[in-house]
Design a protein around this motif. Structure first.
Motif, short mmCIF file in Angstrom:
data_model
loop_
_atom_site.label_atom_id
_atom_site.label_comp_id
_atom_site.label_asym_id
_atom_site.label_seq_id
_atom_site.Cartn_x
_atom_site.Cartn_y
_atom_site.Cartn_z
N VAL A 5 36.17 -16.82 -16.15
CA VAL A 5 37.29 -16.49 -17.05
C VAL A 5 38.58 -16.86 -16.32
N THR A 45 37.34 -13.63 -13.42
CA THR A 45 35.90 -13.50 -13.68
C THR A 45 35.34 -12.21 -13.06
N SER A 47 38.85 -10.34 -22.25
CA SER A 47 39.87 -11.09 -21.52
C SER A 47 41.22 -11.02 -22.25
N GLU A 105 37.16 -21.13 -19.90
CA GLU A 105 36.24 -21.08 -18.78
C GLU A 105 36.59 -22.10 -17.69
N THR A 125 42.40 -17.85 -26.74
CA THR A 125 41.17 -18.19 -26.01
C THR A 125 40.58 -19.45 -26.61
#
Lengths: 426, 111
Positions: free
Chosen positions: A10, A118, A128, A153, A175
């Motif tokens: 993340v 992460t 997140s 990612e 995201t």
């Protein structure tokens, strides 16, 4: 709402909105509801808008536009001179806030930083986006700066998510997952792709690749072939870079110690406040810049083997100037030694026309713990001892505590330069 | 353009815009954050260190001495050839003709 798979990294890219302007607005609450810009000093040709607050942007003012044009669009504009040291301090304050959420924080520029959350996300939030929201309000509260977060990612997708979506999202958070790419990023024009400037955009369009998706879906081998035809066979790496960017492939880590890597070159360039046409005057600035560059090398513990000098002519319509390099006999970081080589370059290649910009840089750096003894130059030890003392003085009391006499002449820039960071006042 | 662009952190290290003053401040801060206090050694640990040094002296056995530094500890490997009890120092011979005088109070471990 998109969410990342739990097995993936993340990564967030936190970006500060109109950073310099936001810092000034937080510092000057009286201007809260007025359009405000931070702009360089008009008398020194650096009179352009460095940052405009959202209110000023609403009036049509854009970053990098001339101050005069901005004032024409908005006569009641508040204009503030940059305070670079302050912006660095606030940027580092934001880094510290980020670091309360993860130790993996990598500043990418003064207003953009990568975070790898992460391993620590579960300590603070369920998702997140919830975490990004927490960080966002903490930064806002502590500094008055509004931050936007791209979450993904990989670093490239986080950056892409921030630039293309989070900045336009009311929440300032977005995201981007790999699965979303065909429906989102790939539909965008290639000009929106990271690292694609206007030239590259034109090349892609000519190659029949108008969207980011069309770059992504061209097999890498074929893209390499297409680029080779345009740029020659050395373009393979560039082709792969664009292909990876378009596909969101990027395994680079978020590396907090990234700025500790040894530099490949040390250089300095200055835009002069007026045109310089006399050799003696240009030499004054060249000496001052050589001093700065050598001083930085000495501070880092490096000597350089190659010196390069560049000049840009004053006439924008008929560009003149040169950029040349020369290998010195031995590596050095002694100002006078490097300066004598720089002078050689200047005398050899300067065409005699007035200049506006001048810069010097040194490359092929080696450590200065060992150096070649010279049979003929017996002053070296003395110069080194002298510079150790002047460097120490400058570190302790500031750059202008001791300087060369030429800096006091009309051509000298060192005094002005010592009050600046990145070409703008501290 | 080199291969480095595609390896490690290359893409980001080659594309970033950082003011030298900002970079310097970051590195300085990280350096300061790495600063640590000298550990307080237990009496038994000090005894172990002293025994190891004496053994090295008597038996000419090579030992690795860890020396405290505020930022980064230093290791030396060699044989103890002199023990100065009054000045509380040892001379560690690292290789022929090379040695290091070390204050016993700076040593934080011996192995």
């Amino acid at each position: 709402m998109a969410s990342l798979k739990s097995s993936n990294r993340v990564i967030m890219l936190g970006d500060c909105q109109s950073f310099y302007a936001s810092v000034e607005k937080a510092d000057h609450p009286e201007y809260k509801d007025r359009p405000l810009v931070v702009a360089g000093d008009p008398e020194r040709r650096s009179g352009i808008v460095l940052a405009a607050c959202p209110l000023a942007k609403g009036k049509g003012i854009t970053t990098a536009e001339r101050l005069g044009e901005a004032l024409a669009k908005c006569p009641d504009l508040v204009v503030i001179k940059p305070r670079m040291q302050k912006y660095i301090d606030v940027s580092m304050q934001i880094t510290e806030i980020y670091k309360t959420f993860t130790d993996l924080v990598e500043p990418y520029s003064i207003d953009e930083q990568f975070l790898d959350v992460t391993g620590s996300m579960h300590l603070f939030a369920e998702s997140s986006e919830e975490l990004a929201n927490m960080i966002q309000s903490q930064v806002q509260e502590a500094t008055g700066v509004y931050t936007r977060f791209g979450i993904a990612e990989t670093k490239i997708l986080a950056k892409t998510a921030c630039d293309n979506y989070a900045k336009k999202n009311p929440s300032g958070i977005y995201t981007l997952t790999k699965e979303m790419l065909p429906e989102t990023l790939w539909k965008r024009p290639v000009s929106d792709m990271f690292m694609a400037g206007s030239k590259m955009t034109r090349h892609f369009t000519v190659m029949g690749l108008p969207t980011i998706g069309s770059v992504a879906q061209t097999p890498l081998g074929k893209l390499k072939q297409m680029m080779r035809r345009k740029f020659g066979k050395n373009s393979d790496i560039k082709a792969e870079m664009y292909w990876r960017i378009a596909n969101g492939i990027d395994d680079s880590p978020v590396r907090p110690g990234t700025h500790q890597v040894a530099p490949k070159s040390v250089g300095h360039m200055i835009t002069l406040p007026r045109d310089y046409a006399k050799l003696e005057e240009i030499k004054v600035v060249l000496l001052e810049q050589t001093e700065l560059v050598c001083q930085r090398c000495r501070g880092l513990g490096f000597m350089a083997h190659v010196v390069s000098v560049g000049c840009m002519g004053a006439d924008f319509d008929r560009p003149t100037g040169f950029s040349r390099q020369i290998k010195m006999e031995d590596p050095s970081n002694i100002t006078n030694q490097v300066y004598s080589w720089a002078c050689r370059l200047l005398e050899m290649y300067w065409d005699g026309l007035p200049i506006r910009r001048i810069g010097i840089s040194v490359t092929q750096l080696t450590t200065d713990t060992e150096y070649q003894l010279s049979l003929f130059d017996t002053r070296r030890e003395k110069s080194m001892a002298l510079e150790r003392v002047t460097d120490a003085l400058k570190n302790k009391y500031g750059e202008s505590i001791v300087m060369r006499a030429v800096s006091k002449t009309e051509a000298g820039q060192a005094i002005d330069r010592s009050a600046k960071i990145g070409g703008h006042y501290k | 353009m080199t291969r480095k662009l595609l390896d490690g952190n290359g893409l980001w290290e080659s594309s970033r815009m950082m003011l030298p003053e900002h970079k310097y401040a970051i590195n300085r801060k990280q350096h300061e954050e790495g600063r640590k206090n000298k550990p307080i050694l237990d009496g038994q640990e000090i005894e172990l260190i002293e025994t190891a040094l004496v053994e090295s002296f008597h038996e000419h056995r090579s030992v690795t001495v860890q020396i405290f530094d505020e930022y980064q500890d230093v290791n030396f490997t060699g044989i103890v050839t002199v023990i100065h009890t009054y000045r509380r120092e040892i001379k560690l011979s690292i290789s022929s003709g090379e040695w290091e005088w070390i204050k016993i109070e700076d040593i934080i471990s011996v192995s």
